[in-house]
Design a protein around this motif. Structure first.
Motif, short mmCIF file in Angstrom:
data_model
loop_
_atom_site.label_atom_id
_atom_site.label_comp_id
_atom_site.label_asym_id
_atom_site.label_seq_id
_atom_site.Cartn_x
_atom_site.Cartn_y
_atom_site.Cartn_z
N GLN A 114 31.71 49.97 49.97
CA GLN A 114 30.79 49.73 50.63
C GLN A 114 31.21 48.77 52.01
O GLN A 114 30.58 48.73 52.94
CB GLN A 114 29.68 48.78 49.95
CG GLN A 114 28.82 49.55 49.08
CD GLN A 114 28.13 48.91 47.91
OE1 GLN A 114 28.94 48.40 46.92
NE2 GLN A 114 26.81 48.64 48.24
N PRO A 143 27.34 45.61 43.04
CA PRO A 143 27.53 44.21 43.57
C PRO A 143 26.89 43.17 42.56
O PRO A 143 25.80 43.33 42.21
CB PRO A 143 27.04 44.16 44.87
CG PRO A 143 27.23 45.38 45.26
CD PRO A 143 26.92 46.21 44.03
N THR A 145 29.49 39.59 46.65
CA THR A 145 30.45 40.46 46.16
C THR A 145 29.95 41.87 46.62
O THR A 145 28.85 42.04 46.98
CB THR A 145 30.67 40.67 44.96
OG1 THR A 145 29.35 40.91 44.15
CG2 THR A 145 31.06 39.27 44.12
N THR A 146 30.88 42.82 46.79
CA THR A 146 30.54 44.08 47.04
C THR A 146 31.88 44.87 46.78
O THR A 146 32.80 44.43 46.39
CB THR A 146 30.10 44.31 48.48
OG1 THR A 146 29.44 45.90 48.85
CG2 THR A 146 31.28 44.03 49.50
N THR A 147 31.73 46.30 46.81
CA THR A 147 32.73 47.33 46.87
C THR A 147 33.62 47.41 47.89
O THR A 147 33.16 47.34 48.96
CB THR A 147 32.46 48.44 46.07
OG1 THR A 147 31.65 49.14 46.99
CG2 THR A 147 31.57 48.31 44.99
N VAL A 192 34.41 45.45 42.21
CA VAL A 192 33.47 44.63 42.69
C VAL A 192 34.31 43.41 43.12
O VAL A 192 34.63 42.40 42.22
CB VAL A 192 32.05 44.21 42.11
CG1 VAL A 192 31.21 43.25 42.98
CG2 VAL A 192 31.61 45.40 41.91
N LEU A 226 25.15 46.31 51.88
CA LEU A 226 26.25 45.80 51.35
C LEU A 226 26.00 45.65 49.72
O LEU A 226 27.01 45.39 48.87
CB LEU A 226 26.86 44.71 51.92
CG LEU A 226 27.50 44.80 53.27
CD1 LEU A 226 27.66 43.66 54.14
CD2 LEU A 226 29.04 45.46 52.94
N PHE A 227 24.92 45.16 49.37
CA PHE A 227 24.37 44.38 48.07
C PHE A 227 23.84 45.55 47.08
O PHE A 227 23.54 45.04 46.11
CB PHE A 227 23.76 43.34 48.31
CG PHE A 227 24.80 42.23 49.05
CD1 PHE A 227 25.92 41.99 48.90
CD2 PHE A 227 23.95 42.00 50.27
CE1 PHE A 227 26.61 41.02 49.87
CE2 PHE A 227 24.63 40.91 51.44
CZ PHE A 227 25.84 40.74 51.12
N LYS A 255 23.75 49.25 45.15
CA LYS A 255 24.74 50.30 44.17
C LYS A 255 24.66 51.28 45.30
O LYS A 255 23.66 52.06 45.69
CB LYS A 255 24.34 50.77 42.99
CG LYS A 255 25.26 51.53 42.33
CD LYS A 255 24.77 51.78 40.75
CE LYS A 255 25.98 52.65 40.28
NZ LYS A 255 25.48 52.86 38.79
#
Length: 514
Positions: A416, A391, A411-413, A291, A377-378, A380
Motif C-alpha cells: 500500500q 493495517p 501502520t500499513t503494508t 504490517v 492506506l488503512f 485491506k
C-alpha cells in the motif's frame, strides 16, 4: 418250448405271450420304452436349472448396472472424490513471467514406495537401497518396514534412480507415475507462487488464489513479473543482508502508471521444490502480509496534504523549530541537529520530525485524515494474493496527528505504501497494483486522487532529497537517471515499548531516464 394252451402271436419285432387273460411284455421292449421316458424327463430338468441361473445373473447385472448409472449421474464433492480426480491428475497450467520465462510446470515423475508384505529378503533390499540412495536414512526405512505399512521412500525420482529400482525386479518396490509441480526458478518467486499439496491443489500464493484458472483453463497464467529483474534485486538484497546482518529484507518494483508489479522479493525465501510447512514468521511475505510503522517515508504524504489543501507552499518558512517537543507526555525529537528555520521543502529534504509535526498541525486532523484515506492506506488492499495484511486499527486521538506526520503510531503494508507513492508520482491518478500481465491497461477513465500540481511539486522535492548533498538519500543519485525518493526509519515496538536497537529502514524512490 411252449405249453399246449399257449398261442403265439407275431407282431413284428414284438412278441406278446398271452396266458389266462393277461400278457407279459418282452424285456427288450420294456427297456427301450423306459429309456425313452427318462431322456425327456432329464431335458425338462436341465431347462429349469438354466432358466433359474439365467434369472439370477440377470438380477445381479441389473443391480450393478443401476449402481453404476447412479454413481455416474451423481456429483460427489467429498474428499474421496476430489482425491480421485487429483490423483488422475488433471493438467495444471504453466505459470510464466512477462517474457514467457517458465516459473511453474507440471511434469511426469516417478515415486518409489515399499510394500512390506511382499519383502522376500529384507537384508538384500536394504543393501540395494543403500547403493541407490547413499544419503538415505536406513534406520528410518527399517522402522517403516517393521511397522508393516505401505510407505514412500522417495517421491521424486530422477531417471537413474527409477531405472535402477526397476532393474531390481523386487515385488516389494512399487514405482508410481505421477505428475509433480516443478519450479525451475527454485526460491526466486517463492512468496509469489506459493505451494500446492499432494493432491495438486494450491494452498498458498498464486497457486491457491488462481487454483481454478490453473486447473480449468487451457492457457498459462502470465505474470507481470520479470525474472531477470527479480534475480538482480534478490541478489542485491542478499548482499545487503550480509553486510548489515539484517533479519530480512524486501523490495517491490512497480510501474506507476499501470500498477503492474515487475518484481516482488521478500527475504528470507524458500525452495518451492522442497515442500515445507512454513511456520516461522521470518518467512512472512513482507511486501503484502507484513504490517509496519513506516517512519519518515510518511512525511511525503504530510507535505502532499499541506500543498493539496493549499495551506502551504514549497517555500513556506517554518521558524523556530525546536529540537524536541513533548506530546502526550512523550518526547518527539529530531534525528539529527538541524537549522531552526526550514522551508516546507527543506523539511522534507532534510527529514525534520518537528517540521513535519508543524505542517500536520497546520493542515489539521480532518484534512490530513481525509487525504490519507484517499490513498487507501488503512484499508485491506484488494490484491491477487490471499496473503495480504490488514493495517492495525487506530483512533485519531491526542497526539495521533503529530506522530502520524512522521510515520509513527499508524501502520500499513509495503504494497500500500508503494501504491500511494505511485499515485503521487504518476500525476495523482489512482492505480491498482497487479501481479498479472495486462496489456489492455490504459490511462482512460482513471480517477484523480490529487492534483497534477501537487504531484509535480512533491516529485521535485523528492528529486532534491536524492540530488541535494544535504538530502537524506544523496547516496542514491545516479548519473543519467532522475532518481527521487524518501528514506524512513522506525523503531520496532516490542511489547508496546519502542526498542532503541532494533529498527526497520525503508526507502521509496522513483526512477526515470533522461
Amino acid at each position: 418250448m411252449s405249453n399246449k394252451n399257449e398261442k403265439n402271436y407275431n407282431l413284428g419285432d414284438h412278441t406278446l405271450l398271452r396266458n389266462r387273460g393277461f400278457y407279459f411284455e418282452d424285456y427288450e421292449t420294456s427297456r427301450y420304452k423306459y429309456k425313452d421316458k427318462s431322456k425327456f424327463s432329464g431335458i425338462k430338468l436341465s431347462l429349469n436349472r438354466v432358466s433359474f441361473i439365467f434369472f439370477i445373473f440377470l438380477v445381479v447385472a441389473f443391480v450393478f448396472g443401476s449402481k453404476i448409472i447412479y454413481l455416474a449421474l451423481t456429483k460427489k464433492d467429498n474428499h474421496y472424490t476430489n482425491k480421485s480426480i487429483s490423483t488422475n491428475f488433471f493438467n495444471r497450467q504453466d505459470i510464466l513471467d512477462r517474457n514467457n520465462n517458465l516459473l511453474a510446470r507440471n511434469v511426469k515423475l516417478y515415486s518409489a514406495a515399499i510394500n512390506p508384505e511382499f519383502i522376500a529378503d529384507e537384508k538384500k533390499l536394504l543393501i540395494n537401497l543403500r547403493l541407490i540412495f547413499p544419503n538415505m536414512n536406513m534406520d528410518r526405512i527399517k522402522k517403516k518396514i517393521k511397522a508393516g505399512k505401505y510407505f514412500y521412500i522417495k517421491k521424486r525420482l530422477n531417471e537413474s534412480e527409477r531405472r535402477r529400482l526397476w532393474l531390481l525386479s523386487d515385488t516389494s518396490v512399487v514405482l508410481n507415475e505421477k505428475q509433480f509441480r516443478v519450479y525451475p526458478q527454485e526460491s526466486l518467486f517463492s512468496h509469489v507462487l506459493g505451494q500446492i499439496d499432494d493432491d495438486n491443489l494450491g494452498i498458498s500464493g498464486l497457486e491457491k488464489s488462481f487454483n481454478k484458472k490453473l486447473t480449468k483453463s487451457k492457457n498459462p497464467l502470465i505474470l507481470s513479473l520479470d525474472a531477470n529483474l527479480q534475480h538482480i534485486i534478490r541478489e542485491e538484497l542478499i548482499s545487503g543482508n550480509n553486510i548489515f546482518q539484517t533479519l530480512g529484507s524486501a523490495a517491490i518494483l512497480m510501474e506507476i502508471d499501470s500498477g503492474e508489479i515487475l518484481s516482488l522479493v521478500s527475504l528470507p525465501d524458500f525452495d518451492l521444490n522442497k515442500r515445507k510447512n512454513i511456520e516461522d514468521p521470518i518467512y512472512l511475505n513482507k511486501i503484502t502480509k507484513g504490517v509496519y510503522e513506516l517512519g519518515s517515508v510518511f512525511k511525503t504524504f504530510t507535505l502532499a496534504a499541506g500543498i493539496e489543501s493549499e495551506l502551504i507552499k514549497a517555500n513556506t518558512l517554518f521558524k523556530d523549530l525546536k529540537s524536541q517537543i513533548i506530546c502526550g507526555g512523550m518526547p518527539i525529537s529530531e534525528h539529527d541537529k538541524l537549522p531552526k528555520d526550514l522551508t516546507a521543502e527543506e523539511i522534507l529534504v532534510r527529514s525534520s520530525n518537528i517540521g513535519a509535526v508543524r505542517i500536520a498541525q497546520k493542515v489539521g486532523v480532518e484534512n490530513y485524515r481525509e487525504f490519507l484515506n484517499s490513498l487507501e492506506l488503512f484499508e485491506k488492499i484488494n490484491f491477487e494474493l490471499e496473503e495480504v495484511g490488514t493495517p492495525l486499527p487506530f483512533k485519531w486521538g491526542k497526539c495521533t496527528l503529530e506522530t502520524a506526520s512522521f510515520g509513527h503510531g499508524i501502520t500499513t503494508t509495503l504494497l500500500q505504501l508503494a501504491k500511494a507513492y505511485a499515485i503521487i508520482g504518476n500525476g495523482g491518478y489512482k492505480i491498482n497494483p497487479t501481479i498479472l500481465l495486462n496489456k489492455n491497461i490504459t490511462s482512460e477513465n482513471k480517477k484523480q486522487i490529487i492534483s497534477l500540481k501537487t504531484s509535480d511539486i512533491i516529485n521535485s522535492m523528492l528529486r532534491k532529497v536524492v540530488s541535494n548533498k544535504k538530502g537524506t538519500a544523496s547516496f542514491a543519485d545516479k548519473k543519467g537517471y532522475d532518481v527521487g525518493g524518501k528514506t524512513g526509519t522506525a523503531r520496532k515496538a516490542i511489547n508496546g515499548i519502542y526498542s532503541k536497537e532494533k529498527k526497520n529502514k525503508y526507502f521509496c524512490l522513483f526512477v526515470s531516464n533522461h
